[in-house]
Design an enzyme around this catalytic site. Structure first.
Site, mmCIF file in Angstrom:
data_model
loop_
_atom_site.group_PDB
_atom_site.id
_atom_site.type_symbol
_atom_site.label_atom_id
_atom_site.label_comp_id
_atom_site.label_asym_id
_atom_site.label_seq_id
_atom_site.Cartn_x
_atom_site.Cartn_y
_atom_site.Cartn_z
ATOM 1 N N ARG A 117 54.554 31.704 30.556
ATOM 2 C CA ARG A 117 53.608 32.600 31.206
ATOM 3 C C ARG A 117 53.856 32.831 32.703
ATOM 4 O O ARG A 117 53.074 33.536 33.347
ATOM 5 C CB ARG A 117 52.152 32.142 30.997
ATOM 6 C CG ARG A 117 51.756 32.026 29.539
ATOM 7 C CD ARG A 117 50.273 32.136 29.341
ATOM 8 N NE ARG A 117 49.523 31.048 29.955
ATOM 9 C CZ ARG A 117 48.193 30.975 29.962
ATOM 10 N NH1 ARG A 117 47.484 31.933 29.391
ATOM 11 N NH2 ARG A 117 47.580 29.964 30.523
ATOM 12 N N ASP A 118 54.925 32.282 33.267
ATOM 13 C CA ASP A 118 55.188 32.563 34.679
ATOM 14 C C ASP A 118 56.680 32.496 34.984
ATOM 15 O O ASP A 118 57.118 31.852 35.949
ATOM 16 C CB ASP A 118 54.421 31.581 35.576
ATOM 17 C CG ASP A 118 54.206 32.130 36.990
ATOM 18 O OD1 ASP A 118 54.353 33.361 37.174
ATOM 19 O OD2 ASP A 118 53.894 31.336 37.891
ATOM 20 N N ILE A 119 57.464 33.181 34.155
ATOM 21 C CA ILE A 119 58.905 33.232 34.377
ATOM 22 C C ILE A 119 59.198 34.153 35.551
ATOM 23 O O ILE A 119 58.853 35.343 35.535
ATOM 24 C CB ILE A 119 59.631 33.727 33.103
ATOM 25 C CG1 ILE A 119 59.481 32.695 31.983
ATOM 26 C CG2 ILE A 119 61.108 33.997 33.386
ATOM 27 C CD1 ILE A 119 60.075 31.327 32.293
ATOM 28 N N ASN A 123 60.560 30.113 40.062
ATOM 29 C CA ASN A 123 60.243 29.027 39.133
ATOM 30 C C ASN A 123 61.470 28.559 38.356
ATOM 31 O O ASN A 123 61.346 27.876 37.338
ATOM 32 C CB ASN A 123 59.152 29.462 38.142
ATOM 33 C CG ASN A 123 57.771 29.402 38.762
ATOM 34 O OD1 ASN A 123 57.578 28.797 39.814
ATOM 35 N ND2 ASN A 123 56.799 30.028 38.121
ATOM 36 N N THR A 162 52.569 36.204 37.115
ATOM 37 C CA THR A 162 52.793 36.890 38.382
ATOM 38 C C THR A 162 52.932 38.375 38.094
ATOM 39 O O THR A 162 53.746 38.785 37.271
ATOM 40 C CB THR A 162 54.071 36.352 39.059
ATOM 41 O OG1 THR A 162 53.905 34.946 39.308
ATOM 42 C CG2 THR A 162 54.340 37.068 40.374
#
Length: 266
Positions: A117-119, A123, A162
Site C-alpha cells: 500500500r505504499d510502494i 520506501n 502516497t
C-alpha cells in the site's frame, strides 16, 4: 500523531518477523512491548534509498561511489564515446535489476496475501552491494477473508498510500486488492526510467483531475523498450481486473536486465 507512529512501528515489526525474503528489509531486533512509548526496531543498514540512486543516475553516475570508481578504472583508457557507452549500459543493468528486486519482493508479499500500500522510491532501500529491498510496512495490510467483498477478489479496507502513486480504485475509496500495488509499481518503473519524480510539476488538484478524472497517464520515451512500455501501460489500467499481477512484470524486468547485461558484455 505520536501514538499513530508507535502503532505503525509495531505493525511493521509484526510483518517483518513473518516476512523473510532477500528483497525485504531484515528485522534485527525490536522492543518488547509493541505500541509502547519505548518500543523500537533495529533494521538492516542501507547505503541509499532508491530516490538517492535516481538522483545519481540522472547525473550519469552509478548507484554508489564504489561502483563508479571501479568502472572508471576500466574505462580510463577508453575513448569518451566508449566510456559513455559503458556507463549507460551499466546504469541500465542497475535500473532493471533494482526494479526486478522490488517486483520479487512484491510477488512474495502478494502470494502471502499482503498488500504493501505504499510502494514508492523512498520506501526502497539499497544495500552496499546494490540489492534493492522494500521497507516501511506501516501501511501494509493482510487481506483477510473478513475484509473480502462477497463474490469478488476485492477487499474493503481503508484508503492508504502516497497520492502520486495511488491506484484509482484506492483514491475513489472502492474495495481493492494486490493490483493496487501493481499500479504503484508501474509508476515506480516510470520514475526509475525517466529519472524524475512522477507528476512533479502538478499540484494535487491538477494531478487528481489529470489521472482520476480524465484518466490520463505520464508520457513515456520512444527509446524505452517496447515490452517495458507495455507492462507500464497495463499496470496503469484504470480497471484493476485488466492489470497483470506482479509475476509477469517481474519476468519482463528479468529479461530486460539480461538483455542489458548482454549489451554490456558485447
Amino acid at each position: 500523531m505520536k501514538l499513530t507512529g508507535q502503532m505503525d512501528l509495531a505493525r511493521e515489526a509484526t510483518f517483518l518477523k513473518a516476512l523473510v525474503h532477500p528483497n525485504i528489509v531484515s528485522l534485527h531486533s525490536n522492543g518488547k512491548v509493541p505500541g509502547s512509548q519505548d518500543f523500537f526496531v533495529v533494521l538492516e543498514k542501507f547505503e541509499y534509498d532508491l530516490s538517492d540512486c535516481i538522483k545519481r543516475w540522472s547525473k550519469g553516475k552509478l548507484m554508489n561511489t564504489r561502483r563508479d570508481r571501479n568502472l572508471y578504472r576500466l574505462t580510463v583508457t577508453m575513448s569518451r564515446s566508449q566510456a559513455n557507452k559503458q556507463y549507460k549500459a551499466n546504469r541500465a543493468v542497475e535500473r532493471y535489476q533494482v526494479l526486478a528486486d522490488v517486483a520479487s519482493a512484491l510477488q512474495f508479499l502478494h502470494e502471502s496475501n499482503i498488500v504493501h500500500r505504499d510502494i514508492k522510491s523512498t520506501n526502497i532501500g539499497i544495500t552496499h552491494d546494490g540489492v534493492a529491498k522494500i521497507f516501511d510496512f506501516g501501511l501494509a495490510k493482510e487481506l483477510k477473508e473478513k475484509y473480502r467483498v462477497a463474490g469478488t477478489e476485492d477487499y474493503k479496507i481503508s484508503i492508504a498510500g502516497t497520492r502520486r502513486y495511488l491506484a484509482p480504485e484506492v483514491f475513489a475509496g472502492k474495495p481493492y486488492n494486490q493490483r493496487a500495488d501493481v499500479y504503484s509499481f508501474a509508476t515506480l518503473m516510470w520514475e526509475v526510467l525517466m529519472l524524475e519524480a512522477p507528476y512533479s510539476s502538478m499540484k494535487p488538484e491538477e494531478h487528481e483531475k489529470f489521472v482520476y478524472t480524465k484518466g490520463k497517464r505520464l508520457a513515456m520515451k520512444r527509446s524505452w523498450p517496447k515490452n517495458i512500455k507495455n507492462v507500464i501501460k497495463m499496470g496503469w489500467n484504470a480497471d484493476p481486473k485488466r492489470r497483470p499481477n506482479i509475476a509477469p512484470i517481474r519476468g519482463t524486468l528479468i529479461t530486460q536486465s539480461s538483455l542489458a547485461q548482454m549489451e554490456l558484455l558485447g
